[in-house]
Design an enzyme around this catalytic site. Sequence first.
Site, PDB file in Angstrom:
ATOM      1  N   LYS A  64     -21.134  10.470 -16.328  1.00  0.00           N
ATOM      2  CA  LYS A  64     -20.300  11.145 -17.322  1.00  0.00           C
ATOM      3  C   LYS A  64     -18.902  11.395 -16.787  1.00  0.00           C
ATOM      4  CE  LYS A  64     -23.979  13.033 -20.037  1.00  0.00           C
ATOM      5  NZ  LYS A  64     -24.508  14.144 -20.790  1.00  0.00           N
ATOM      6  N   GLN A 102     -26.923  20.508 -18.057  1.00  0.00           N
ATOM      7  CA  GLN A 102     -27.956  19.508 -17.853  1.00  0.00           C
ATOM      8  C   GLN A 102     -29.157  20.123 -17.156  1.00  0.00           C
ATOM      9  OE1 GLN A 102     -25.725  16.312 -15.902  1.00  0.00           O
ATOM     10  NE2 GLN A 102     -25.933  15.205 -17.817  1.00  0.00           N
ATOM     11  N   ASP A 155     -22.939  18.608 -25.713  1.00  0.00           N
ATOM     12  CA  ASP A 155     -24.156  17.853 -26.024  1.00  0.00           C
ATOM     13  C   ASP A 155     -25.002  18.495 -27.106  1.00  0.00           C
ATOM     14  OD1 ASP A 155     -23.998  15.581 -24.531  1.00  0.00           O
ATOM     15  OD2 ASP A 155     -25.187  16.322 -22.874  1.00  0.00           O
TER      16      ASP A 155
END
Length: 94
Positions: free
Chosen positions: A2, A46, A71
Amino acid sequence: MKLKAAAEIGINATHLRLPRTATEDEVLHSITEVNENSAIHGLIVQLPLDSIHKIDTEKVTNAAPPEKDVDGKALRCFNMFVMFCVTSLLSIKL
């Protein structure tokens, strides 16, 4: 991956790594700092959280405000804890 993708599209990305000894309070404090920083426009949390301490995953993911949650809660299934902040991509990893 990312970080590389962010760089390719011109996003300034930063990766902050927390030690595996980070506590839930330390993780939440880091998220709070991101939330309060107006120069940071987004973040990604995450999972799983790779800490030696028990951390309430739901509490941590809910700490990311919807307006900065890049996200979204439905996509929080990653191999490590990383917080990405768009424009100053901040990644906090345990």
